[in-house]
Write a protein that holds these residues in place. Sequence first.
Motif, PDB file in Angstrom:
ATOM      1  N   ILE A 189       0.828  -1.205   0.000  1.00 35.75           N
ATOM      2  CA  ILE A 189       0.000   0.000   0.000  1.00 35.75           C
ATOM      3  C   ILE A 189       0.863   1.256   0.000  1.00 35.75           C
ATOM      4  N   THR A 190       2.139   1.133   0.404  1.00 34.96           N
ATOM      5  CA  THR A 190       3.047   2.282   0.416  1.00 34.96           C
ATOM      6  C   THR A 190       3.280   2.806  -0.994  1.00 34.96           C
ATOM      7  N   THR A 191       3.259   1.923  -1.968  1.00 34.29           N
ATOM      8  CA  THR A 191       3.331   2.323  -3.382  1.00 34.29           C
ATOM      9  C   THR A 191       1.973   2.037  -4.002  1.00 34.29           C
ATOM     10  N   GLY A 192       0.970   2.768  -3.538  1.00 32.09           N
ATOM     11  CA  GLY A 192      -0.417   2.420  -3.804  1.00 32.09           C
ATOM     12  C   GLY A 192      -0.823   2.409  -5.259  1.00 32.09           C
ATOM     13  N   LYS A 193      -0.139   3.158  -6.105  1.00 30.56           N
ATOM     14  CA  LYS A 193      -0.508   3.199  -7.524  1.00 30.56           C
ATOM     15  C   LYS A 193       0.141   2.090  -8.340  1.00 30.56           C
ATOM     16  N   TRP A 194       1.126   1.420  -7.771  1.00 28.07           N
ATOM     17  CA  TRP A 194       1.795   0.349  -8.499  1.00 28.07           C
ATOM     18  C   TRP A 194       0.952  -0.917  -8.522  1.00 28.07           C
ATOM     19  N   SER A 195       0.973  -1.603  -9.635  1.00 27.01           N
ATOM     20  CA  SER A 195       0.393  -2.937  -9.718  1.00 27.01           C
ATOM     21  C   SER A 195       1.287  -3.915  -8.965  1.00 27.01           C
ATOM     22  N   LEU A 196       0.790  -5.116  -8.778  1.00 22.75           N
ATOM     23  CA  LEU A 196       1.608  -6.126  -8.111  1.00 22.75           C
ATOM     24  C   LEU A 196       2.858  -6.438  -8.921  1.00 22.75           C
ATOM     25  N   GLU A 197       2.725  -6.461 -10.233  1.00 21.99           N
ATOM     26  CA  GLU A 197       3.896  -6.704 -11.075  1.00 21.99           C
ATOM     27  C   GLU A 197       4.939  -5.606 -10.888  1.00 21.99           C
ATOM     28  N   GLU A 198       4.494  -4.359 -10.818  1.00 19.93           N
ATOM     29  CA  GLU A 198       5.429  -3.248 -10.643  1.00 19.93           C
ATOM     30  C   GLU A 198       6.085  -3.278  -9.270  1.00 19.93           C
ATOM     31  N   VAL A 199       5.312  -3.571  -8.225  1.00 19.94           N
ATOM     32  CA  VAL A 199       5.888  -3.561  -6.882  1.00 19.94           C
ATOM     33  C   VAL A 199       6.837  -4.737  -6.687  1.00 19.94           C
TER      34      VAL A 199
ATOM     35  N   ARG B 185      -5.249  -7.813  -0.583  1.00 17.78           N
ATOM     36  CA  ARG B 185      -6.077  -8.715  -1.378  1.00 17.78           C
ATOM     37  C   ARG B 185      -6.599  -8.055  -2.656  1.00 17.78           C
ATOM     38  N   HIS B 186      -6.953  -6.783  -2.588  1.00 21.33           N
ATOM     39  CA  HIS B 186      -7.511  -6.175  -3.797  1.00 21.33           C
ATOM     40  C   HIS B 186      -6.462  -6.095  -4.908  1.00 21.33           C
ATOM     41  N   LYS B 187      -5.197  -5.938  -4.541  1.00 19.33           N
ATOM     42  CA  LYS B 187      -4.136  -5.932  -5.545  1.00 19.33           C
ATOM     43  C   LYS B 187      -3.900  -7.342  -6.092  1.00 19.33           C
ATOM     44  N   VAL B 188      -3.967  -8.329  -5.216  1.00 20.78           N
ATOM     45  CA  VAL B 188      -3.842  -9.728  -5.652  1.00 20.78           C
ATOM     46  C   VAL B 188      -4.974 -10.085  -6.606  1.00 20.78           C
ATOM     47  N   GLU B 189      -6.175  -9.663  -6.277  1.00 19.18           N
ATOM     48  CA  GLU B 189      -7.326 -10.009  -7.101  1.00 19.18           C
ATOM     49  C   GLU B 189      -7.295  -9.302  -8.451  1.00 19.18           C
ATOM     50  N   GLU B 190      -6.705  -8.102  -8.515  1.00 12.07           N
ATOM     51  CA  GLU B 190      -6.527  -7.421  -9.798  1.00 12.07           C
ATOM     52  C   GLU B 190      -5.635  -8.237 -10.732  1.00 12.07           C
ATOM     53  N   THR B 191      -4.625  -8.855 -10.159  1.00 18.69           N
ATOM     54  CA  THR B 191      -3.639  -9.602 -10.940  1.00 18.69           C
ATOM     55  C   THR B 191      -4.060 -11.041 -11.168  1.00 18.69           C
ATOM     56  N   GLY B 192      -4.793 -11.595 -10.192  1.00 22.96           N
ATOM     57  CA  GLY B 192      -5.122 -13.021 -10.215  1.00 22.96           C
ATOM     58  C   GLY B 192      -4.234 -13.752  -9.227  1.00 22.96           C
TER      59      GLY B 192
ATOM     60  N   GLU C 156      -1.871 -19.877  -0.396  1.00 20.65           N
ATOM     61  CA  GLU C 156      -1.403 -19.976  -1.780  1.00 20.65           C
ATOM     62  C   GLU C 156      -0.235 -19.021  -2.042  1.00 20.65           C
ATOM     63  N   LEU C 157      -0.249 -17.870  -1.401  1.00 17.07           N
ATOM     64  CA  LEU C 157       0.786 -16.859  -1.622  1.00 17.07           C
ATOM     65  C   LEU C 157       2.042 -17.109  -0.797  1.00 17.07           C
ATOM     66  N   GLY C 158       1.971 -18.059   0.122  1.00 13.54           N
ATOM     67  CA  GLY C 158       3.168 -18.455   0.845  1.00 13.54           C
ATOM     68  C   GLY C 158       3.422 -17.712   2.135  1.00 13.54           C
ATOM     69  N   THR C 159       2.420 -17.009   2.667  1.00 11.75           N
ATOM     70  CA  THR C 159       2.574 -16.389   3.976  1.00 11.75           C
ATOM     71  C   THR C 159       1.840 -17.228   5.015  1.00 11.75           C
ATOM     72  N   ASP C 160       2.228 -17.073   6.279  1.00 16.90           N
ATOM     73  CA  ASP C 160       1.516 -17.787   7.348  1.00 16.90           C
ATOM     74  C   ASP C 160       0.664 -16.841   8.179  1.00 16.90           C
TER      75      ASP C 160
ATOM     76  N   GLN D 262      -3.036 -16.952  -8.950  1.00 17.20           N
ATOM     77  CA  GLN D 262      -1.917 -17.754  -9.436  1.00 17.20           C
ATOM     78  C   GLN D 262      -0.835 -16.869 -10.049  1.00 17.20           C
ATOM     79  N   ALA D 263      -1.263 -15.861 -10.821  1.00 22.33           N
ATOM     80  CA  ALA D 263      -0.286 -14.941 -11.412  1.00 22.33           C
ATOM     81  C   ALA D 263       0.460 -14.171 -10.331  1.00 22.33           C
ATOM     82  N   SER D 264      -0.247 -13.789  -9.275  1.00 19.68           N
ATOM     83  CA  SER D 264       0.398 -13.078  -8.168  1.00 19.68           C
ATOM     84  C   SER D 264       1.439 -13.959  -7.500  1.00 19.68           C
ATOM     85  N   ARG D 265       1.073 -15.191  -7.238  1.00 21.06           N
ATOM     86  CA  ARG D 265       2.021 -16.130  -6.625  1.00 21.06           C
ATOM     87  C   ARG D 265       3.266 -16.270  -7.484  1.00 21.06           C
ATOM     88  N   ASN D 266       3.082 -16.399  -8.786  1.00 22.09           N
ATOM     89  CA  ASN D 266       4.226 -16.575  -9.679  1.00 22.09           C
ATOM     90  C   ASN D 266       5.104 -15.326  -9.720  1.00 22.09           C
TER      91      ASN D 266
END
Length: 273
Positions: free
Chosen positions: A15-25, A41-48, A96-100, A50-54
């Motif tokens: 959220i600190t770089t709020g305008k960046w997409s997940l790919e950019e961040v 989550r809203h940034k993950v859902e924008e990307t998808g 799925e994203l690998g955090t606990d 599985q794509a976010s995980r990758n």
Amino acid sequence: MTQAAWLNRLSLNQITTGKWSLEEVARGCAEAEIGHIALWRHKVEETGLQASRNLIRNAGLHVSSLCRGGMFPASTATERERRLDDNRRAVEQAAELGTDTLVLVCGPGPDRDIATARRHVEEGIVKLVPFARSYGIKLGIEPLHPMYAADRSVISTLNQANTIAEQFRPDEVGVIVDVFHVWWDPELYQQIDRASGRIFGFHVSDWAVPMPDMFKGRRMMGEGVIEINRIRHAVEAAGYHGPIEVEIINQAIWDRPGEEVLEETKASFVKHV
């Protein structure tokens, strides 16, 4: 500790770089040699999912937490169950994203009934814990500053968060200590000590006056009044030595180039955290 070793604990809350997409961040963190990231989550859902995980894995990043679960209170049982289902999806996404760690922003009260809303929070967590346990996900209750009680969370103090967390095992439910939300609390250090073994995350930013916006008013570390370093030492004394998330919600920072923000983040983290 060397500067490089200290920076190994820095996690960029996206959220600190709020305008960046997940790919950019993800690319920005990799280029800035920031090894941890906290996702929304809203940034993950924008990307998808599985794509976010990758993207995260390909950038070599570790996910310190996912924000957010919670928002439990509602005026009808049907709506409360719908919100519980959303929390179950959040648990699945975290795994799925690998955090606990799933951060819980617990939600405001419907119908001006704050006492009932707090009961809904406890009931929601009770129902969510077995599901989260089955995925290996810890639930971190984040108390929010009282100015957010009307629209974001009826859990406003570490005392409240600890009281709920203590109903569960220390590896199931704990607290998130965000300096922006708790720095003012006269019981802060007592409650940090009480949370020993249950601190699942530590978030930093700063509080400067006048605040430009109630929601987007956080500042870079060192620009305000919070005793960040003192609080960090207390959190470590209580057993937390994990990633430290820089979580700054500020329109002026969002409007700046992300690469510039990351460099300032690193410099402020070294100097003031």
